[in-house]
Every structure is written in C-alpha cells, then in structure tokens.
Design a protein around this motif. Sequence first.
Motif, PDB file in Angstrom:
ATOM      1  N   ASN A   1      -9.548  -3.047   0.733  1.00 12.01           N
ATOM      2  CA  ASN A   1      -8.515  -3.651  -0.252  1.00 12.01           C
ATOM      3  C   ASN A   1      -8.582  -4.556  -0.773  1.00 12.01           C
ATOM      4  O   ASN A   1      -7.739  -5.027  -1.617  1.00 12.01           O
TER       5      ASN A   1
ATOM      6  N   THR B   1      -9.911  -1.361   9.766  1.00 10.68           N
ATOM      7  CA  THR B   1      -8.494  -1.693  10.124  1.00 10.68           C
ATOM      8  C   THR B   1      -7.336  -1.707   9.243  1.00 10.68           C
ATOM      9  O   THR B   1      -7.687  -1.677   7.977  1.00 10.68           O
ATOM     10  N   ALA B   2      -6.272  -1.629   9.508  1.00 12.09           N
ATOM     11  CA  ALA B   2      -5.275  -1.486   8.701  1.00 12.09           C
ATOM     12  C   ALA B   2      -5.325  -2.790   7.653  1.00 12.09           C
ATOM     13  O   ALA B   2      -4.994  -2.697   6.438  1.00 12.09           O
ATOM     14  N   SER B   3      -5.273  -3.994   8.181  1.00  7.25           N
ATOM     15  CA  SER B   3      -5.194  -5.179   7.656  1.00  7.25           C
ATOM     16  C   SER B   3      -6.318  -5.379   6.711  1.00  7.25           C
ATOM     17  O   SER B   3      -6.360  -6.100   5.449  1.00  7.25           O
TER      18      SER B   3
ATOM     19  N   SER C   1      -8.158  -0.048   5.498  1.00  4.78           N
ATOM     20  CA  SER C   1      -8.368   1.175   6.099  1.00  4.78           C
ATOM     21  C   SER C   1      -7.098   2.170   6.311  1.00  4.78           C
ATOM     22  O   SER C   1      -5.990   1.326   6.792  1.00  4.78           O
ATOM     23  N   ARG C   2      -7.066   3.130   5.979  1.00  2.00           N
ATOM     24  CA  ARG C   2      -5.995   4.337   6.078  1.00  2.00           C
ATOM     25  C   ARG C   2      -6.291   5.196   7.058  1.00  2.00           C
ATOM     26  O   ARG C   2      -6.027   6.333   6.818  1.00  2.00           O
ATOM     27  N   ARG C   3      -7.031   4.815   8.163  1.00  2.00           N
ATOM     28  CA  ARG C   3      -7.236   5.859   9.153  1.00  2.00           C
ATOM     29  C   ARG C   3      -5.995   6.541   9.719  1.00  2.00           C
ATOM     30  O   ARG C   3      -6.076   7.705  10.032  1.00  2.00           O
ATOM     31  N   LEU C   4      -5.077   5.481   9.954  1.00  2.07           N
ATOM     32  CA  LEU C   4      -3.788   6.087  10.697  1.00  2.07           C
ATOM     33  C   LEU C   4      -2.934   6.903   9.587  1.00  2.07           C
ATOM     34  O   LEU C   4      -1.979   7.563   9.965  1.00  2.07           O
ATOM     35  N   GLU C   5      -3.240   6.986   8.519  1.00  5.36           N
ATOM     36  CA  GLU C   5      -2.782   7.939   7.548  1.00  5.36           C
ATOM     37  C   GLU C   5      -3.545   9.132   7.342  1.00  5.36           C
ATOM     38  O   GLU C   5      -3.110  10.126   6.584  1.00  5.36           O
TER      39      GLU C   5
ATOM     40  N   GLN D   1     -12.681   8.299   7.445  1.00  2.05           N
ATOM     41  CA  GLN D   1     -13.344   6.910   7.308  1.00  2.05           C
ATOM     42  C   GLN D   1     -14.804   7.053   7.392  1.00  2.05           C
ATOM     43  O   GLN D   1     -15.199   7.990   8.320  1.00  2.05           O
TER      44      GLN D   1
END
Length: 1532
Positions: free
Chosen positions: A1211, A1249-1251, A1254-1258, A1262
């Motif tokens: 990001n 990681t989201a912070s 990373s948009r893995r959870l979306e 990856q």
Amino acid sequence: MRDFVQRLVEQFNIDANRDRVSVVQYSRDAEVNFYLNTYTTKGEILNSVRGLRHRGGRPLNTGAALQYVRDNVFTASAGSRKQVGVPQILILLSGGRSSDNIDTPASALKQGGILVFLASAPEIPAERCRELPMILPMHSPSMNSLTFPVSNSSLSAPSTTCLMPSAHVTVCSISLPVAERKRDVVFLLDGSDGTRSSFPAMRDFVERMVERLNVSENRDRVSVVQYSRDPEAHFYLNTYSGKEDILDTVRGLRHKGGRPLNTGAALQYVRDNVFTASSGSRSVEGVPQLLILLRAGLQYVRDNVFTASSGSRRLEGVPQILVFLSGGRSSDSVDAAASSLKELGVLTYGIGSRGSDSRELQRISFDPSYVLTVSDFSELPKVQEQLLASVQASLDLFLLDGSDGNRNSFPAMRDFVQRVVEQFNIEANRDRVSVVQYSRDAEVHFYLNSYTTKEDVLDRVRGLRHKGGRPLNTGAALQYVRDNVFTASSGSRRLEGVPQILILLSGGRSFDSVDTAASSLKELGVLTYGIGSRGSDSRELQRISYAPSYALSVSDFSELPNVQEQLLASVQDVAMPVTPTSPTLTGIKDVVFLLDASDGTRNTFPAMRDFVQRLVEQFNIDANRDRVSVVQYSRDAEVNFYLNTYTTKGEILNSVRGLRHRGGRPLNTGAALHRKQVGVPQILILLSGGRSSDNIDTPASALKQGGILVFLGVGTRNSSREVQRIANDPTYAQSINEFSDLPSVQQQFISSLNNVLGQVKPMTTTVPGKKRDVVFLLDGSDGTRSSFPAMRDFVERMVERLNVSENRDRVSVVQYSRDPEAHFYLNTYSGKEDILDTVRGLRHKGGRPLNTGAALQYVRDNVFTASSGSRSVEGVPQLLILLSGGRSSDNVDTPASSLKELGVLIFGIGSRSSDSRELQRISHEPSYALSVSDFADLPSVQQQIFSNIDTVFVEGTSTTPTTIVEGRRQRRDVVFLLDGSDGTRNGFPAMKEFVQRMVERLDIAENRDRVSVVQYSRDPEVHFYLNTYMTKEDILDGVRGLKHKGGRPLYTGAGLQYVRDNVFTASSGSRRLEGVPQILVFLSGGRSSDSVDAAASSLKEGSDSRELQRISFDPSYVLTVSDFSELPKVQEQLLASVQAVPIPITPTSPPVTGIKDVVFLLDGSDGNRNSFPAMRDFVQRVVEQFNIEANRDRVSVVQYSRDAEVHFYLNSYTTKEDVLDRVRGLRHKGGRPLNTGAALQYVRDNVFTASSGSRRLEGVPQILILLSGGRSFDSVDTAASSLKELGVLTYGIGSRGSDSRELQRISYAPSYALSVSDFSELPNVQEQLLASVQDVAMPVTPTSPTLTVFLLDASDGTRNTFPAMRDFVQRLVEQFNIDANRDRVSVVQYSRDAEVNFYLNTYTTKGEILNSVRGLRHRGGRPLNTGAALQYVRDNVFTASAGSRKQVGVPQILILLSGGRSSDNIDTPASALKQGGILVFLASAPEIPAERCRELPMILPMHSPSMNSLTFPVSNSSLSAPSTTCLVKSSR
C-alpha cells in the motif's frame, strides 16, 4: 531530548576508531538523521544534533523503529563494528505507549547482543515501564558501564525502572567495556566413589588454575560442577565476580560420592545449564567457552553449567572450556553428550589417571591431542603448564607485497613484522608464525611449524630480502596461502580450534581477481587483516579483509607503527576461538561402507560396526545431503541397506547397530568393488581384514574411472598393501593391528576425508564420459604478430591436456582479424596427434581491423553446429576460448549474447592491449575473463583456465536436448485443425492439399518450425503432435496419409478446447513458454453445434462467419472461400499473415490482467552483488505489465541477506510510475549469510498482512516472486509451508548457484520453480512467469458480481445445528452487495430430495433475502442424498431461468453445508458441476468422520485460483470454519 543527546555526545571520545554515534527519529516510521559512519568528529555530530528538527507524525510505532534500527543502523555498512567486538548500545527516548508490538524486535535486538537503555518522560504511566524488560537483555553485565550520574534522585538510572530525561540530567561520563581477553571456564569434577582419595588433588588443581586466571565480571568467569550419578553445580559463571570468593568456595569443596559415574549426563547438563547467558556465559559476545573435565559428569556439565543461568557467556562468544579430570571408565555412554558439547563449541580437555579409559577420554575431548594423562592425580602440577599453554594458543601469518613497486617500502614492512612478532608468545603450543612474500607468485620464507621459539622467528624476519617481480597477483597469493600454509602439514591448528589470522601488507592494486580466494579464506574461518598504502585499492582491501573494519590504511608503509597498536588490539580480541571448527565431515556425499564379513573377521566385527556408527554420527544425513549404504562381503556381497533406503540419521544408526556378521569364505574383495556414479562425491570406505582371493586391480581401476573419486581403505596387518592398491591414493589407506584399534585412526580418517572432499568436485552422470566441444578463437590481426607463437603454444598445451577422440573431447581452431577463418572444425579430426600437428603448423593470419563481434557470430553460425561436429543437442558442454589482443572494431554484445543463449560457455583471455570490460561482457561471466600482461605469460593462467574447463565438466550439463535459439530466424508452432465432419467429405482432399502446400513453405526442424494436425467432428483426433515429426518429409508423409474422419454433429468448441488443452502444451512439443509464436490454422465447413466462445477465448489468451470471427484471434484473421477447392486462393494471404507474426528474441509479454497483490523478494546477499542490476531490471519489466492502482494490482519489494528489508509495502504506492521510480532506485543490500527461510517468514508476517496493504481476506490472489542466487543458510521448509497455508502462490527463480530442490520446496508447486544459468538471462523466463501469473490472477475483482447458492443439509441429523447454519448464511449474506446487477443469492435445503427456498432471481435486495433466511425452518427427512441435491442445483438453480448469469461470465459459487455422509453417489454430479465451471465450497460439522473429507476433491474444481476469495467469518463453534473437519479453499 535534543539537549540530552547533545550532553551525552559531549562525554564521548568521538573518532572513526573510537566512539561512533547515530541518531534516528521515529513516529509512524523511522528516519535516520545520520549513521554511525556519517561523521568522524565530535564537532560534526554536535552540529548535526543541534540542527535536529522535530519530525512529527502518528501513531507511535516503537516496535517498527526498533526493527528498523536493528536492520539498517546496527550493520557493518552503516558503520557498526559489532563483528570486531565493539559494544552496541541503543538509547531509546520514548514519550508514549507504542501502537505496535515491541516484543519481537526487542527480542531480536537482545539476541543480537545490543544493549538497550530506555528513557521515558515523567508523564508516562508506570505500567509503560513494564515494556522495559522486554527490550533490555536478560543479562547484560556491561550495562553498568553506561552511567548517568544525576542529581535528581528520581532519575538515578541504577535505582529506577525508567530513566527519564529532564533539565536536571547531567551526564559526567560514559565508560565502555574495554575489549580484553575473556574466558568462561567451567571445571567439571568426577565426584564418584572411585575418586574419593584423589579428590583433594583435583580440588588443589582447580585452585591453582583459578589463581592463574584474571577473574572479574568483565574478564574471566569460573564455574565448578561436581558429578557422579547426577551432577551438582557448586557455583555458576555469574555467581562470583571476585577471585577470592571463588577460591574460598573451591577450598571448601567436599567430595560428593555416589555411583555409577554418568559422565555423559554431566556434559549435557553443563551445556544446557552453565554455558548459557542466564548462567553468565558470554558466548554471544565472542568470549571463549572452556570446559575442563576432571572425569565424569559430562551431560550434567553441559546441561547445568554451560548455561547462561549458570553464568556461561557462550552466546556472547566467550570461549567455553571444560577441563575434565577422570579416574575411571564411565558406566554410561559418553558419546552423545561429548558430541553435543562439541556442537556447542565447548573445548574439552580430558585429564585421566591410570584408572581411566584413554580411548574414552579421546572421544570426550575436543581433539585427541587435548588428552593429558598422569599416573595419579597428585601429579597434576606436571601437566598444568601444558594445559594453560593449549588454552591460550593462537596463530598468525604475514603475507607481504614483494613486488617491484614496493621495493623502497619493504624495510618498513619487515620492521613492522618484527615489532608485531615481539608481542607474541612464540612456542610450539602457543603462538605460531609464518611469513610469505609475493609478487607474480608467492614464496614461503618459513611455515607455521618451521620455528618454535621467538628468537628463531625474529632472526629469520631480520634476514628477509625483497623478492621483486611483477605483476602483483594478490588473488593467487591468497589462494596459495590458503592451500599451502593454512594446512595441518604446514603447522596450522585450525582443526583444533586455534584462531587463524592472516595479516596482508599490500602496496598496490592486484592484477588478478581477489574475490574467490578471499571468500575461500573466509569460508575456512581465517581472519584476514589488510593493511594498504596510498597505492592500494581501499575497496579491494576491504573485500579481502574478514570484514571492512579489518582493513587498515597508511599513507606510506613507514607509518606502519601508527596502526600497530590497533592491529594488536584487534588480534588480541580474536585470539581465543569463538566457534572452533570441529573435525566433522562436511560437504554433500554418498558414502558406502564395504565391510569384510568373512569368517576371519568374526571376532572383530563388533569393532568394525562401532567404527561405522561413530562415523555416521558425524554425517549430515538427509535425502538431499549425505547418504549412506552398508555392504558386507565374503565370497559374494550382500547389501544391508542402499543409499536411498534411509533418509534420517536415526534410521541408519539403528540399522548399523543391528548388523550381524555374515560369515563365509573365500574373501573376494575384487568382486565386491562395483559401484556407479550418482552425481555427488562418491566415497567408498573399505574395511578389509585379509588378503582377497580374487583379482582387485581391474574392479578398483573401473571404480576410479567410473567417477568414484575418493577411496578410504582401512586394513589390518594382513591386508594393508592390498588396501593401498585399491585406494585412490596410497595415503588414503590406513593400517591398524586389529579392528579394535579403529578409534585410534578415526580422527585422522575424518581429517583425510575432509581434505579430499575439499579438493574434489562432484561428478555428474548427465554426460556419459567426459565430453566437451572446445573451440579456440585466436586473434590473428596485425597487432598480435609477435605474440602469435605464444598463443599457438598455449593451444598446443591445452590440447595435450584434453582427452581427444570422436566420443570424448572434440577441438576446433578459428583465427580472425577483419574476417574469420576456420583452420579445422570439431569433426575434422578425431585423434589428438592430428590436431597437434595442425596446431603446430598454424601461421599468423594478419589483417585489420579486429572484428571480434563478426568472429563470434561466425563461430556461432558455422562451428557450433551439428554439421560441423557440435554435440550441443546431446547435452555435451560447448566451450569457446577466445584469445584477443586488442579492442574490437565492431559490436560484440549481440553475438556474445546469442552464443550464451545457445549455451556456449565463453572464456576470454586478453593482454594489456585488450579492453578488459569488453572481455568480461563477452565471457560467460566476468570471472571467466582472464588477463595477462603479454601472451608470453599465458602459461601463468593455463592451469586456471583448465581448472575452469574441468569445473564446467564437473558441474555438467543436461543430456536433455536443449532448444537452440537460431539467431533471429523464425520459429513457429503451427497446428492445423480440420473439420472432418460429414459435411466436409467432398472438400476434405482439398483441405489436405492445402495443408501439404503450407507445410512445404515452412522451415521444418526441431529448433525451427513444428507442425501438428488435428481432425474433429463430434470429438477430435490428433494425427500427430508438434514433437512427433522433426523433418518436413515425415510431416508431408503424415499429411498425405490423412483419411476423412466423418461424424456428426460438428463440435467446434470442443475441438478448440481439446487443441488448447492437449496440443498447445509442452509435453506435446509446444514451445509457448520459450516465447515461440503459437499459430492455429482452423478449417471449418459448417456452424458448430456447441458454444465456441469459452474455448476461443482460452486460445486467445467455421462456417458461421460471425462464429469464425469470434474464434479467430482477430476478425482480420478470418478468411472465407465459397468452397474448399478454392483454398489455394487464400494460401498466399495466410502465409503472409503467418510470416508477419512477430518473432520475439526477448518475448514481449501481454499485460497481466486480473487483480493481484505481488511481492518481489530479492536476494541481496554479497554473493549476488554483480547480478543485482539484472534482477532490478527484471522487476521493472514485470511491473510494467501490471495494472497498478489502489483497486487493481499492488506491488511490494523486499530485499534480504542475513535479514530482510522492505523497500516498499503493497500500500505504499498506487501508481505504476511511483513503483517504477522506486524500483529503478533500488540499491544492493549486501550481507551474509543468505537466510531465505527467515526472509520468507518475514514476508509472511509483515508484508502479506492487511496493515501492509494485502487484500488476501478480500480474496485477491497473493503472489510472491522470489529471486534467489544461492542455497539458504537456514531452513526454508517451515516458512514455505506457512506461506502455502496462507494461500500465497510462490514462484522461485534461481541461478546456477541456487539449490533447485530447495527452490521447488519453496515454490507453491514444483512447476512454479524456474531457473536460469545467470540472472542476466531473466528475460528468458519472463514470458513463462507472466503467463503463469496470468493464469492465477483472479479475473473478477472483489466488487464484481457473484452468484451464490447455499445448499443446506436439512436431514434429521442436523436438527439441532440448523439454527447455527441459518445464522452462518445470514452473516455471509450481510457481507454481499445484493442487487439485480450485482450479487445474487439462492438457498436450497435437502435431505432425501431438494427443495428451493428461493431462487437467484427471487429477491433483488439484501433486506428481502435476510428476512427470508431468518424465516428458514428445518425441513427434516432421511436419508441424506447429497449427490441428488448437487444434480438438482445444477439443473434447476444454476440456470438462466432461475437467475444465473453464467453466460455473461458471472462467477457461480455453491456453498455446501453438510452434516453427514451421503447415501448416494456424488461423483457424477460433482464432476458435472466442475465441468460447468461452478466453484464448490464445502463446510462440514466437526462430528463428520475424517474420511468424509475424501469426497471433497471430487466436488472441488481442479483449478480455481480465486477460491481464496471466499472467507467464512463465523462465531458459532459448531460452524466455525477454522475448526471444522473440512475447510478447503482450493484443490491445490
């Protein structure tokens, strides 16, 4: 805070060689104001501090700042001198609670030996100080050396938890610990019943030893442990800091008593409990750890004394020494405990009396020479001096520049050596010295074992005379010293753990490369100090030196006294071995033990078995490391186990312990000697107890010729001569009186084996026999007229070394100036004499200008070809040796690159008139470019070039035929797909003739054009694949024999899909991944009865004209005829289009579509410095294909060596230009070792990681692209597995230095591992990588519409859990974007049969769906027919009439919640769903049996990269996805 720093700095003694300071500010992230090596004067630092401006920002990330400081400031490149023992201190001034976690980085600082002091503001709550213990080292005796004498009592550092700055703080002084000789010494005393009478003597011995030590907290530390059955620590290393306290306790020691004597347990205790930081050990600070064992209790000492809690400083690098006094044989095994002490780096000295077992003492001691013996312990004073001398030994070697340019300075260098030697303690068992002088070559004045007194050494030094000569070959001299002086035969005691120190005095830049030799010295553990004058190359000196700080400089050698004290202080610091080199067996190897099991060795077989067992314990057993086999023989041989039978040391040792003597006669040693090479060093260890009854010479010779390079033979007095004949070298054969004496030769045996392994490179089996194609390309221009005879002689000598024959080495010679001329080709001569005769008759060609580029191209096109005798397609190494005496007048880059692409290894040799950079560009790699001042000096590099050539053979090249890129000539893969349905029966002969005419126009060859023909109607049929025929005639014969297939209906879509999946593949001969254009010529006579869209689309990544346009890559690629008899009319048009297809040399890649998060992990270690620009360019080119936006592709770059460093996160940037700008500015990190495992774990924990964006959870794919140039120093398996578990798709790209198996283990699948010979060849795999990334890049963004059907198990067995299932559906629906044009949802319940609660088009708002879900009632019923329900959903819900939008590309998702085993078959409906492109996710309840999961792969699609996009955030324990029996996100 600024004033506080200023006042502290004013107390420091600032200088490049004294105190150094750095300042870092941080808030959200950290920013360095200046590094440790930015300023060298106090004034500069104070000026910078006074100018500090507050940085601002939020939040406060103390953890990230601590990690940043560790990774970027406490490094050698930033000025840290940690590696030379300079204390590392971090003073943290913090005004608030950290927003991130500080535990991990604080622990990392602690483990790195960095002393952290925390100062916090008064307003900070008291609990803030609780973070302090996590930051401060657990035990740091030198922390008191930093004192803050303050007037305000609340600020006194020693008495408060937090040191808080205020206006009252005044700093008077800061004292840092002075680097002195430090030791942690543990005495391990045998206190068993058998030593009761001799215990007073042991106690006195300890007392006398302590009196000789310099005891204090920051000097020597002492611990005493006594043991019998179990051990007991009398005091630890940190119990006492004064000598008197220790002596008082020692004098009061009482004999412990007890039996049996468990020495092994005592050693383990000392290791685990005394040589530890908590026990006072300073091993991590480099302090030598010594164990003095006075017999018995080894394991206890290891476990309880050599531990930090017991005062051991092993983790600080303090030498750990165990002095062991033993009065009898141990009742338990000592081997495991003794080995673990050695692995811990503990130097064990064994002292035994007449009751001791001398062999056991030798096994316990670090080296057999460390064993001392007395008749009675009352005689211990006799060995006291000998022991002290061994403990304090060190070694030095001086390498002096004796070249012509240093004549005037040589007296100053000689005086310097004399003064330094005067400070040494020269004795056989103390310091040893050698002096070597060099210019063009090296000359030893005396070796390390030449003199044993200081006077003898000084007399010899005073008599040194300047050598003279040129050029200055420092690299060769370093290699000479490594190979000839730092050896046991020359007096080196490296294998005994004695520090090896090389002091180099060089007055100029080396004429040859120093890097390889310097690296090999470092690998050997030699600490090299480089001292140069103004004529030296400072960077070269730093590369040679053990660390940059080990490089010293003077303007003139007359100023050497100015650095004498600095050098001596540094040498003094390293004089104690930090981690002694243990004489274990190193290197990857296959070891076969061949044991004489004849009747004559029945009684001695147990000794042979024990010998094998002890040796195996030294090996590094693993499938990819060492392998072991054991064979017994007498009349014939019997394998106990093979090299691949066991892959763990435990299994092998168990099998060895269980060996039973075979027996039999006669003894046929010759018949037993048979073995084939397998690619790594092949070692045969033969234990023979008698003379062979058959002939041994022939099989022994066959073994040697077959690539088994190392033989170790151990024979008894009955077989010693025979063993010498069998051994590869007579010195490898050892003789003993009987096999019970095997332990006495074990260490010698291991040392010999290690020496051999250091000299032997693994043989490979890829080339049958030693084969090479060698071409000499000679500069015959006017400028080399006088040098040509020397060049000719060089070729002659090289040829004499080759094994010339038609099936072994082949040779060609080409001479060039303006243009080239081949004297003879690779297949002209097959005998060495014919070649030598022609070489001797060579005449100088003459001419100008010198066109090296044209000559290289000529050699490529006319000599490295099959017609000229090249065997490259058979995998035979292709070598070009270029001798060039000047700069080329034409461009060399393109032809050199094309040779490299062809796999030719180019060695360039130039003279002083040559362009060295040009030679390096031409050569296979820069190290392959050699230089001489004049071609008359060619003999000086002959051995080096021949060694390089041999290395090429040793490393081998694959026998798999390689694809030869023929310059810019076109290569195409052409597939003809012919409509063979009933409707084309009459037109088929015309179609066949059309194909025939097209083929006649193509350039058919394996490495040119390839052709395949497929005919189809209802189903397709391959007539031949792309790799079936390699000649035009074979293809034409195949085409002429085609018969019309017939059949109906016409399924063009299926035909297209079949071609894509079965013909355009590597196994069928497609070269798509090599960038070869893929062309499909499709002849169709009618409209397809199935859909062509999906297959045509997949191919872009008949006859309805619109349908044809949809199928074709571009509408302009569609040609139409009224009848197939008119095909000749469009033939030329088609050929023109095919010819116009671009033929990429470096394939240009289509942009990679789909949304993805891509992290590049780059090897930035020292070994990859030269390749880093190529890696950076590769990243740049790949990023240029991405669609960088906040909601599209995101990119991160991380570089690593010892540790990882993030250049930017996912990001950090949202535009392609920002990313590219940052990539272009990347600089090589440097550092060693290469810890790939740690870097993978770091990326997993800190980047994916989201912070970090990373948009893995979306559900965004990856992707990790790893570029690694070497084998990892740490384990990669755990980190790689954790990335795979996280769903990260890892691609590993390695070079020739990488471990291909390791890369495959790291990569998501073995096919995701790619390899290039050098990173400059990365463009060759770019297309392959992008194509693969394209496959896994999710074509649907998180905001794209989806169709989701919930299929709920409503049978009687789920009555109680149905509310939880309903809640689960409800929570998922709340996450969806419900709308007629966005997400749609359907719910179906089933038991015996299925019932739709609502369809995909029933509701168009989230509220309606949620209301319906809340109102769901459990249906009930039995049995559970999951198969029928799956078929029902496919046929009735995933349809257009029920609201499915599959036909417009909207993803179709089925979420199945099942609570039991299906009563019907699920295979067929699951397969139908899969074929329909429906993604099926299964969530099962915890009570489902494990075997239920086996049904899952049949339900899941085979390839669904975007399946990770579906997450199940649930709170109900019975349905929590992470805890269910089955939660599978992907069939991979």
